[in-house]
Design a protein around this motif. Structure first.
Motif, PDB file in Angstrom:
ATOM      1  N   LEU A  12      25.739 -31.279 -41.926  1.00  0.00           N
ATOM      2  CA  LEU A  12      24.977 -30.754 -40.803  1.00  0.00           C
ATOM      3  C   LEU A  12      24.030 -31.824 -40.277  1.00  0.00           C
ATOM      4  O   LEU A  12      23.496 -32.616 -41.051  1.00  0.00           O
ATOM      5  CB  LEU A  12      24.171 -29.526 -41.217  1.00  0.00           C
ATOM      6  N   SER A  13      23.841 -31.814 -38.971  1.00  0.00           N
ATOM      7  CA  SER A  13      22.898 -32.729 -38.332  1.00  0.00           C
ATOM      8  C   SER A  13      21.874 -31.933 -37.551  1.00  0.00           C
ATOM      9  O   SER A  13      22.182 -30.857 -37.015  1.00  0.00           O
ATOM     10  CB  SER A  13      23.625 -33.684 -37.389  1.00  0.00           C
ATOM     11  N   CYS A  14      20.663 -32.464 -37.468  1.00  0.00           N
ATOM     12  CA  CYS A  14      19.580 -31.834 -36.714  1.00  0.00           C
ATOM     13  C   CYS A  14      18.840 -32.917 -35.964  1.00  0.00           C
ATOM     14  O   CYS A  14      18.324 -33.852 -36.580  1.00  0.00           O
ATOM     15  CB  CYS A  14      18.634 -31.099 -37.659  1.00  0.00           C
ATOM     16  N   GLU A  15      18.763 -32.766 -34.656  1.00  0.00           N
ATOM     17  CA  GLU A  15      18.045 -33.737 -33.837  1.00  0.00           C
ATOM     18  C   GLU A  15      16.885 -33.053 -33.137  1.00  0.00           C
ATOM     19  O   GLU A  15      17.076 -32.033 -32.461  1.00  0.00           O
ATOM     20  CB  GLU A  15      18.951 -34.393 -32.807  1.00  0.00           C
ATOM     21  N   ALA A  16      15.704 -33.622 -33.280  1.00  0.00           N
ATOM     22  CA  ALA A  16      14.516 -33.134 -32.578  1.00  0.00           C
ATOM     23  C   ALA A  16      14.222 -34.068 -31.420  1.00  0.00           C
ATOM     24  O   ALA A  16      14.292 -35.288 -31.558  1.00  0.00           O
ATOM     25  CB  ALA A  16      13.331 -33.064 -33.532  1.00  0.00           C
ATOM     26  N   SER A  17      13.875 -33.488 -30.272  1.00  0.00           N
ATOM     27  CA  SER A  17      13.584 -34.308 -29.104  1.00  0.00           C
ATOM     28  C   SER A  17      12.506 -33.636 -28.274  1.00  0.00           C
ATOM     29  O   SER A  17      12.175 -32.471 -28.471  1.00  0.00           O
ATOM     30  CB  SER A  17      14.845 -34.515 -28.260  1.00  0.00           C
ATOM     31  N   GLY A  18      11.964 -34.397 -27.309  1.00  0.00           N
ATOM     32  CA  GLY A  18      10.949 -33.843 -26.430  1.00  0.00           C
ATOM     33  C   GLY A  18       9.580 -34.414 -26.721  1.00  0.00           C
ATOM     34  O   GLY A  18       9.450 -35.540 -27.182  1.00  0.00           O
ATOM     35  N   GLN A  70       7.554 -29.995 -24.214  1.00  0.00           N
ATOM     36  CA  GLN A  70       8.388 -29.097 -24.995  1.00  0.00           C
ATOM     37  C   GLN A  70       9.159 -29.870 -26.042  1.00  0.00           C
ATOM     38  O   GLN A  70       9.428 -31.050 -25.892  1.00  0.00           O
ATOM     39  CB  GLN A  70       9.371 -28.372 -24.071  1.00  0.00           C
ATOM     40  N   VAL A  71       9.490 -29.163 -27.113  1.00  0.00           N
ATOM     41  CA  VAL A  71      10.261 -29.752 -28.203  1.00  0.00           C
ATOM     42  C   VAL A  71      11.570 -29.000 -28.331  1.00  0.00           C
ATOM     43  O   VAL A  71      11.610 -27.771 -28.262  1.00  0.00           O
ATOM     44  CB  VAL A  71       9.487 -29.691 -29.528  1.00  0.00           C
ATOM     45  N   ARG A  72      12.631 -29.738 -28.513  1.00  0.00           N
ATOM     46  CA  ARG A  72      13.960 -29.137 -28.681  1.00  0.00           C
ATOM     47  C   ARG A  72      14.523 -29.572 -30.027  1.00  0.00           C
ATOM     48  O   ARG A  72      14.472 -30.756 -30.382  1.00  0.00           O
ATOM     49  CB  ARG A  72      14.875 -29.605 -27.553  1.00  0.00           C
ATOM     50  N   VAL A  73      15.046 -28.602 -30.767  1.00  0.00           N
ATOM     51  CA  VAL A  73      15.657 -28.871 -32.072  1.00  0.00           C
ATOM     52  C   VAL A  73      17.082 -28.342 -32.019  1.00  0.00           C
ATOM     53  O   VAL A  73      17.291 -27.152 -31.770  1.00  0.00           O
ATOM     54  CB  VAL A  73      14.874 -28.189 -33.209  1.00  0.00           C
ATOM     55  N   VAL A  74      18.055 -29.216 -32.248  1.00  0.00           N
ATOM     56  CA  VAL A  74      19.458 -28.838 -32.093  1.00  0.00           C
ATOM     57  C   VAL A  74      20.235 -29.182 -33.357  1.00  0.00           C
ATOM     58  O   VAL A  74      20.232 -30.339 -33.802  1.00  0.00           O
ATOM     59  CB  VAL A  74      20.091 -29.548 -30.889  1.00  0.00           C
ATOM     60  N   GLU A  75      20.884 -28.165 -33.922  1.00  0.00           N
ATOM     61  CA  GLU A  75      21.732 -28.376 -35.097  1.00  0.00           C
ATOM     62  C   GLU A  75      23.192 -28.510 -34.676  1.00  0.00           C
ATOM     63  O   GLU A  75      23.601 -27.962 -33.639  1.00  0.00           O
ATOM     64  CB  GLU A  75      21.632 -27.190 -36.078  1.00  0.00           C
ATOM     65  N   SER A  76      23.960 -29.184 -35.511  1.00  0.00           N
ATOM     66  CA  SER A  76      25.403 -29.271 -35.295  1.00  0.00           C
ATOM     67  C   SER A  76      26.092 -29.500 -36.635  1.00  0.00           C
ATOM     68  O   SER A  76      25.436 -29.857 -37.624  1.00  0.00           O
ATOM     69  CB  SER A  76      25.742 -30.413 -34.323  1.00  0.00           C
ATOM     70  N   GLY A  77      27.398 -29.263 -36.659  1.00  0.00           N
ATOM     71  CA  GLY A  77      28.172 -29.574 -37.853  1.00  0.00           C
ATOM     72  C   GLY A  77      28.636 -28.393 -38.664  1.00  0.00           C
ATOM     73  O   GLY A  77      29.336 -28.562 -39.660  1.00  0.00           O
ATOM     74  N   GLY A  78      28.255 -27.192 -38.270  1.00  0.00           N
ATOM     75  CA  GLY A  78      28.699 -26.028 -39.030  1.00  0.00           C
ATOM     76  C   GLY A  78      30.173 -25.741 -38.801  1.00  0.00           C
ATOM     77  O   GLY A  78      30.835 -26.398 -37.993  1.00  0.00           O
TER      78      GLY A  78
END
Length: 115
Positions: free
Chosen positions: A20-26, A1-9
């Protein structure tokens, strides 16, 4: 599975800045590009900016000169630096990660520009 998480709004006054930051993981395969899209109430989702693994960028005319996209390939992370924000930039901002295994969206982060 792939997870994409945004932050910073968040909430910012006109003329202000946000990052804004976006990290993809998995189970990531090779990432082709990462990008930011936004959707304002009652409007369609639109492209803001994309960046390839090689660093080539595509910036929407509406934000050109104010927004900058960057990326850390080692961390599978993309950033959107937003300066000189305007009320019309208010939207939910979504990160999109395109890989050879498919495309993946984050859940979105709200950006509100208001005095």
């Amino acid at each position: 599975q792939v997870r994409v998480v945004e932050s910073g709004g968040g909430l910012v006054q006109p003329g202000g800045s946000l990052r804004l930051s976006c990290e993809a993981s998995g189970s990531l395969f090779s990432i082709n590009f990462m990008g930011w899209y936004r959707q304002a109430p009652g409007k369609q989702r639109e492209l803001v900016a994309t960046i390839t693994s090689g660093g080539s960028t595509n910036i929407a005319d509406s934000v050109k000169g104010r927004f900058t996209i960057s990326r850390n390939n080692a961390k599978n992370t993309a950033y959107l630096q937003m300066n000189s924000l305007k009320p019309e930039d208010t939207a939910v901002y979504y990160c999109y990660t395109n890989t050879i295994g498919g495309g993946y969206w984050g859940q979105g982060t709200q950006v509100t520009v208001s005095s």
